[in-house]
Write a protein that holds these residues in place. Sequence first.
Motif, PDB file in Angstrom:
ATOM      1  N   MET A 241       0.871  -1.356   0.007  1.00  0.00           N
ATOM      2  CA  MET A 241      -0.016  -0.114   0.016  1.00  0.00           C
ATOM      3  C   MET A 241       0.806   1.318  -0.137  1.00  0.00           C
ATOM      4  N   VAL A 242       0.569   2.385  -0.810  1.00  0.00           N
ATOM      5  CA  VAL A 242       1.230   3.573  -1.173  1.00  0.00           C
ATOM      6  C   VAL A 242       0.155   4.683  -1.194  1.00  0.00           C
ATOM      7  N   PRO A 245      -0.623  11.858  -2.224  1.00  0.00           N
ATOM      8  CA  PRO A 245      -1.220  13.044  -1.557  1.00  0.00           C
ATOM      9  C   PRO A 245      -2.727  13.174  -1.998  1.00  0.00           C
ATOM     10  N   ALA A 246      -2.973  13.167  -3.259  1.00  0.00           N
ATOM     11  CA  ALA A 246      -4.502  12.960  -3.842  1.00  0.00           C
ATOM     12  C   ALA A 246      -5.409  11.994  -2.990  1.00  0.00           C
ATOM     13  N   VAL A 247      -4.767  10.864  -2.854  1.00  0.00           N
ATOM     14  CA  VAL A 247      -5.637   9.747  -2.139  1.00  0.00           C
ATOM     15  C   VAL A 247      -6.061  10.088  -0.789  1.00  0.00           C
ATOM     16  N   ARG A 286      -2.820   1.430  -4.140  1.00  0.00           N
ATOM     17  CA  ARG A 286      -1.573   0.429  -4.389  1.00  0.00           C
ATOM     18  C   ARG A 286      -1.371   0.171  -5.887  1.00  0.00           C
ATOM     19  N   ASN A 287      -0.121  -0.457  -6.251  1.00  0.00           N
ATOM     20  CA  ASN A 287      -0.056  -0.699  -7.723  1.00  0.00           C
ATOM     21  C   ASN A 287      -1.011  -1.949  -7.864  1.00  0.00           C
ATOM     22  N   THR A 288      -1.230  -2.285  -9.315  1.00  0.00           N
ATOM     23  CA  THR A 288      -2.144  -3.319  -9.511  1.00  0.00           C
ATOM     24  C   THR A 288      -1.380  -3.759 -10.886  1.00  0.00           C
ATOM     25  N   ALA A 289      -1.578  -5.303 -11.015  1.00  0.00           N
ATOM     26  CA  ALA A 289      -1.389  -6.124 -12.073  1.00  0.00           C
ATOM     27  C   ALA A 289      -2.243  -6.955 -12.445  1.00  0.00           C
ATOM     28  N   ASN A 290      -2.866  -7.186 -13.447  1.00  0.00           N
ATOM     29  CA  ASN A 290      -4.106  -7.924 -13.703  1.00  0.00           C
ATOM     30  C   ASN A 290      -3.540  -8.623 -15.062  1.00  0.00           C
ATOM     31  N   PRO A 291      -3.678 -10.043 -15.118  1.00  0.00           N
ATOM     32  CA  PRO A 291      -3.458 -10.883 -16.425  1.00  0.00           C
ATOM     33  C   PRO A 291      -5.059 -10.896 -17.125  1.00  0.00           C
ATOM     34  N   THR A 292      -4.890 -10.333 -18.463  1.00  0.00           N
ATOM     35  CA  THR A 292      -5.852 -10.160 -19.165  1.00  0.00           C
ATOM     36  C   THR A 292      -5.879 -10.994 -20.646  1.00  0.00           C
ATOM     37  N   ARG A 293      -4.725 -11.582 -21.012  1.00  0.00           N
ATOM     38  CA  ARG A 293      -4.937 -12.471 -22.256  1.00  0.00           C
ATOM     39  C   ARG A 293      -3.515 -13.574 -21.875  1.00  0.00           C
ATOM     40  N   ASP A 312      -1.978  -6.395 -17.394  1.00  0.00           N
ATOM     41  CA  ASP A 312      -2.568  -4.952 -17.409  1.00  0.00           C
ATOM     42  C   ASP A 312      -2.077  -4.246 -16.052  1.00  0.00           C
ATOM     43  N   CYS A 313      -0.795  -3.565 -15.997  1.00  0.00           N
ATOM     44  CA  CYS A 313      -0.297  -3.098 -14.889  1.00  0.00           C
ATOM     45  C   CYS A 313      -0.632  -1.435 -14.739  1.00  0.00           C
ATOM     46  N   ARG A 314      -1.174  -0.957 -13.530  1.00  0.00           N
ATOM     47  CA  ARG A 314      -1.480   0.699 -13.287  1.00  0.00           C
ATOM     48  C   ARG A 314      -0.532   0.725 -12.063  1.00  0.00           C
ATOM     49  N   THR A 315       0.175   1.837 -12.277  1.00  0.00           N
ATOM     50  CA  THR A 315       1.288   2.125 -11.213  1.00  0.00           C
ATOM     51  C   THR A 315       1.052   3.677 -10.747  1.00  0.00           C
ATOM     52  N   LEU A 316       1.133   3.618  -9.447  1.00  0.00           N
ATOM     53  CA  LEU A 316       0.929   5.283  -8.657  1.00  0.00           C
ATOM     54  C   LEU A 316       2.152   6.190  -9.156  1.00  0.00           C
TER      55      LEU A 316
END
Length: 436
Positions: A241-242, A245-247, A286-293, A312-316
């Motif tokens: 978890m990170v 400031p916005a969150v 937190r950063n996330t990583a979801n398998p999609t294909r 599909d990775c989404r980073t802070l």
Amino acid sequence: MEPLSAADEVVDICRDLLRIDTSNTGDPRTTVGERVAAEYVAGKLTESGIDVELHESAPKRANLVARIPGADRSRGALLVHGHLDVVPADASEWSVPPFSGEEKDGYLWGRGAIDMKDFDAMMLAVVRDWQRTGYVPPRDIVLAYTADEEAGMEFGSQFLVREHAGLFEGCTEAIGEVGGFSYTINDDLRLYLVETAEKGIDWLRLHAKGRPGHGSFVHDDNAVTALAEAVAAVGRHKFPMVITPAVRSFLEQVSEALGIELDPAEPELAIAKLGPIANLIGATVRNTANPTRLEAGYKDNVIPGKASATIDCRTLPGQAEIFLEQLRGVIGPDIEIEHISQQDALETGFDGALVEAMGAALRAEDPGARTVPYMLSGGTDAKAFSTLGIRCFGFAPLKLPADLNFSALFHGVDERVPVEGLQFGVRVLDRLLRAS
């Protein structure tokens, strides 16, 4: 007969846009309708006396930009942008045809109703009303209608920034999608979430290699097995978890408004109590990583020498390099990582004259409005426009029914926008642009 007001016309424009199938499959060979939609917008603007530029990045992948001169040309211009493409829709899953623009139960229904042909229509309705009445905004307003936002922006905003950056000369600030929508606390208080940050995008392809062979043999070096183990590990992993400031600001303000306790060490306990927006906010701590294909093999009885998966990775903000190190620890040293598309996270402060004008415009139409900053877990065209030094916000105002699960409508079945909310939004946008 009196001419339509912006609040009246926005419904008709939105309906027209919803009836244009602009499905973006991610494959240029099967993506449709962006040029048709851009020409519709161009027709509405030129009919009002506004000069437009259409730029194709590929056949039928059209982008439109128009500049409306302001009273003070020395001031920084404001970019107002929206994308015309939508994700595909399976009509068999919908209760109404997804490209019908049907109006029922107080909503306009259709793919793109909130992502984001509602705001496209607001933009168009406001400036057409200005032209009818002879209004001149205080500073230049640049309108951009883009292609390809739903598949990485390569043929849309990235193309415009790369090939036609001069169209945005002087733009210092921008507003676009996924912000300005309401979250009801009670009858007298609604929080309107303004996007001041969004996570980075890192679409990765994982590759595992092994020894090919006959499917009947015993194999201890199977690429499919190695890949499956790595993909399962990624799919089940929770990254640390990170709190940015916005969150942090959003969680503090919403917890206070709801009268719930916020434990900084366990923010997910408070997030779980947020109802319809819990999924939206929960993905930003937190950063996330979801398998999609998945892709492997060419015959049922042949063990392939290579297997691949898309993640599909989404980073802070500020976490991209740290995340890759963490991901490597999850998948192990033998899996190859290929970067398909990588775009930086964004974060700006919740301050300045434009932010104050957002709050004032909302309160003028809804006395119970209070603006709060938040982070979007996805990505928008702001990623491209920010590379020009433009300060970007998500502000496409909508007053929503308290019981509407707004976040579930994005890319979801039976996407729809409340008609009254759409009309509310165009009035707020008009006020904001006049005061900006």
